[in-house]
Design a protein around this motif. Structure first.
Motif, PDB file in Angstrom:
ATOM      1  N   LYS A 150     -37.703 -41.157  54.880  1.00 62.69           N
ATOM      2  CA  LYS A 150     -38.952 -41.386  55.603  1.00 62.69           C
ATOM      3  C   LYS A 150     -38.791 -40.945  57.050  1.00 62.69           C
ATOM      4  N   VAL A 151     -39.540 -39.936  57.438  1.00 61.68           N
ATOM      5  CA  VAL A 151     -39.440 -39.406  58.796  1.00 61.68           C
ATOM      6  C   VAL A 151     -40.116 -40.360  59.783  1.00 61.68           C
ATOM      7  N   LYS A 152     -39.402 -40.639  60.882  1.00 60.60           N
ATOM      8  CA  LYS A 152     -39.954 -41.479  61.941  1.00 60.60           C
ATOM      9  C   LYS A 152     -40.121 -40.644  63.211  1.00 60.60           C
ATOM     10  N   SER A 153     -40.877 -41.179  64.145  1.00 58.19           N
ATOM     11  CA  SER A 153     -41.143 -40.448  65.384  1.00 58.19           C
ATOM     12  C   SER A 153     -39.856 -40.081  66.109  1.00 58.19           C
ATOM     13  N   LYS A 154     -38.863 -40.984  66.062  1.00 59.31           N
ATOM     14  CA  LYS A 154     -37.603 -40.725  66.767  1.00 59.31           C
ATOM     15  C   LYS A 154     -36.814 -39.577  66.136  1.00 59.31           C
ATOM     16  N   ASP A 155     -37.149 -39.210  64.883  1.00 62.88           N
ATOM     17  CA  ASP A 155     -36.468 -38.098  64.210  1.00 62.88           C
ATOM     18  C   ASP A 155     -37.023 -36.743  64.636  1.00 62.88           C
ATOM     19  N   CYS A 156     -38.196 -36.752  65.239  1.00 64.41           N
ATOM     20  CA  CYS A 156     -38.907 -35.494  65.520  1.00 64.41           C
ATOM     21  C   CYS A 156     -38.653 -34.980  66.932  1.00 64.41           C
ATOM     22  N   LYS A 157     -38.696 -33.681  67.054  1.00 65.16           N
ATOM     23  CA  LYS A 157     -38.605 -33.027  68.356  1.00 65.16           C
ATOM     24  C   LYS A 157     -39.826 -32.130  68.504  1.00 65.16           C
ATOM     25  N   VAL A 158     -40.750 -32.560  69.350  1.00 65.66           N
ATOM     26  CA  VAL A 158     -42.013 -31.852  69.540  1.00 65.66           C
ATOM     27  C   VAL A 158     -42.128 -31.422  70.997  1.00 65.66           C
ATOM     28  N   ASP A 159     -42.243 -30.127  71.216  1.00 67.39           N
ATOM     29  CA  ASP A 159     -42.342 -29.580  72.572  1.00 67.39           C
ATOM     30  C   ASP A 159     -43.638 -28.766  72.667  1.00 67.39           C
ATOM     31  N   GLY A 168     -39.943 -29.646  65.096  1.00 68.99           N
ATOM     32  CA  GLY A 168     -38.920 -29.731  64.062  1.00 68.99           C
ATOM     33  C   GLY A 168     -38.268 -31.096  64.070  1.00 68.99           C
ATOM     34  N   LEU A 169     -37.162 -31.230  63.339  1.00 66.45           N
ATOM     35  CA  LEU A 169     -36.385 -32.456  63.324  1.00 66.45           C
ATOM     36  C   LEU A 169     -35.183 -32.295  64.250  1.00 66.45           C
ATOM     37  N   LYS A 170     -34.808 -33.366  64.906  1.00 67.83           N
ATOM     38  CA  LYS A 170     -33.690 -33.323  65.842  1.00 67.83           C
ATOM     39  C   LYS A 170     -32.414 -32.888  65.114  1.00 67.83           C
ATOM     40  N   GLY A 171     -31.661 -32.018  65.758  1.00 69.19           N
ATOM     41  CA  GLY A 171     -30.420 -31.542  65.179  1.00 69.19           C
ATOM     42  C   GLY A 171     -30.576 -30.372  64.237  1.00 69.19           C
ATOM     43  N   HIS A 172     -31.800 -29.860  64.087  1.00 68.68           N
ATOM     44  CA  HIS A 172     -32.064 -28.750  63.167  1.00 68.68           C
ATOM     45  C   HIS A 172     -32.925 -27.692  63.851  1.00 68.68           C
ATOM     46  N   GLU A 173     -32.957 -26.528  63.257  1.00 66.41           N
ATOM     47  CA  GLU A 173     -33.803 -25.462  63.768  1.00 66.41           C
ATOM     48  C   GLU A 173     -35.272 -25.860  63.642  1.00 66.41           C
ATOM     49  N   PRO A 174     -36.113 -25.522  64.615  1.00 67.04           N
ATOM     50  CA  PRO A 174     -37.541 -25.867  64.520  1.00 67.04           C
ATOM     51  C   PRO A 174     -38.188 -25.227  63.293  1.00 67.04           C
ATOM     52  N   VAL A 175     -39.132 -25.945  62.708  1.00 66.30           N
ATOM     53  CA  VAL A 175     -39.882 -25.407  61.569  1.00 66.30           C
ATOM     54  C   VAL A 175     -40.922 -24.411  62.066  1.00 66.30           C
ATOM     55  N   ILE A 176     -41.458 -24.680  63.253  1.00 62.66           N
ATOM     56  CA  ILE A 176     -42.431 -23.778  63.864  1.00 62.66           C
ATOM     57  C   ILE A 176     -42.081 -23.647  65.343  1.00 62.66           C
ATOM     58  N   LYS A 177     -42.006 -22.415  65.832  1.00 65.77           N
ATOM     59  CA  LYS A 177     -41.629 -22.191  67.230  1.00 65.77           C
ATOM     60  C   LYS A 177     -42.108 -20.818  67.670  1.00 65.77           C
ATOM     61  N   GLY A 178     -42.662 -20.735  68.883  1.00 61.54           N
ATOM     62  CA  GLY A 178     -43.058 -19.443  69.412  1.00 61.54           C
ATOM     63  C   GLY A 178     -44.181 -19.535  70.425  1.00 61.54           C
ATOM     64  N   GLU A 179     -44.678 -18.368  70.804  1.00 60.08           N
ATOM     65  CA  GLU A 179     -45.760 -18.276  71.786  1.00 60.08           C
ATOM     66  C   GLU A 179     -47.097 -18.531  71.112  1.00 60.08           C
ATOM     67  N   LEU A 180     -47.918 -19.354  71.737  1.00 62.60           N
ATOM     68  CA  LEU A 180     -49.226 -19.683  71.187  1.00 62.60           C
ATOM     69  C   LEU A 180     -50.174 -18.492  71.256  1.00 62.60           C
TER      70      LEU A 180
END
Length: 288
Positions: A150-159, A168-180
């Motif tokens: 179960k993913v919790k807010s503390k597991d996520c890295k949102v920039d 993405g999830l902390k400690g892993h490559e972002p699932v989505i990343k780039g220029e808007l």
């Protein structure tokens, strides 16, 4: 069971010896008192918890007994970090992914739409790793995580930045990343978790523009195929609503092979000018 208890005690005692000054930093009597006080405290808690479980078990189906896991003391030198489970990018069923526009139905002047995607029901797109919907003013982006916990807010890295995004999830490559695709208002950006997915709510900087995608480089939708909801026009301010209605009118006119609102305005202006100057000969004039 006695071996298990002895091993736990040895492991705990070894940790205090190696990592703290528990034994040498105070008098022996004080250390013993602290150990016994802690033991009695947790013993009372354990007995109460056991009694509560036994009482609850009277009304529940018995659970098969499981042998306790062995505890192994690991030295600092031999310790190795256990890798966290890597998030797997979910792959929606093929029929749910956005499809390319039917090039046989493109009209004259729409050659630039070849190779683009048909908008989904929310005027956005469904990609293998995320999906989005949009209005003229806002965007909603959904990034799911296919993991076995179960993913919790503390597991996520949102920039979230004005012109870029990373999720993405902390400690892993972002699932989505780039220029808007375009600028957003970061002060209005929000996110929350929903069914093991991060859901972003973003407000566009330019509120009279349809986005082709979220991240530059991803396949774009055909913005000419977007179908805005008339029911939401009333939510827009007067100037924005007028611009949207003009865009929708021009799209309908173009689809019917008729002049746009700008073309009609030019024709009306010239017609009025010609009526005001009947003495002039306009027969050799070329319009357009």
């Amino acid at each position: 069971k006695q071996w298990y208890q002895r091993r736990v005690a040895i492991t705990a005692g070894g940790f205090l010896r190696r990592k703290t000054d528990f034994y040498t930093g105070a008098q022996k009597a004080i250390a013993e008192t602290l150990v016994m006080t802690s033991f009695k405290k947790h013993l009372n808690h354990a007995l109460k918890e056991k009694a509560a479980r036994e009482e609850s078990d009277q009304f529940e189906k018995p659970v098969p007994q499981v042998e306790p896991a062995s505890i192994e003391e690991i030295t600092t030198e031999g310790a190795k970090a256990t890798p966290a489970p890597k998030p797997v990018v979910p792959t929606p069923p093929k029929e749910d992914l956005s499809k390319h526009v039917d090039e046989t139905k493109l009209e004259e002047g729409e050659e630039s739409e070849k190779g683009k995607l048909e908008p989904n029901a929310g005027n956005g797109a469904n990609y293998p790793n995320y999906s989005f919907t949009q209005t003229l003013e806002e965007l909603e982006v959904k990034i799911p995580f296919n993991v076995n916990f179960k993913v919790k807010s503390k597991d996520c890295k949102v920039d979230i930045k004005e012109k870029s995004l990373s999720v993405g999830l902390k400690g892993h490559e972002p699932v989505i990343k780039g220029e808007l695709y375009a600028k957003i208002l970061t002060d209005e950006a929000l996110w929350h978790l929903e069914d093991n997915a991060v859901v972003l709510s973003l407000e566009k900087f330019n509120k009279v523009e349809w986005w082709g995608c979220i991240i530059k480089g991803d396949e774009e939708i055909s913005t000419k195929k977007v179908q805005p909801e008339n029911s939401k026009l009333g939510d827009l301010d007067g100037e924005t609503r007028s611009m949207v209605e003009k865009m929708m009118y021009d799209q309908r006119q173009k689809a019917a092979g008729l002049p746009s609102s700008d073309d009609q305005k030019k024709e009306d202006t010239m017609k009025k000018f010609m009526e005001q100057h009947p003495e002039m000969d306009f027969s050799k004039c070329k319009w357009g």
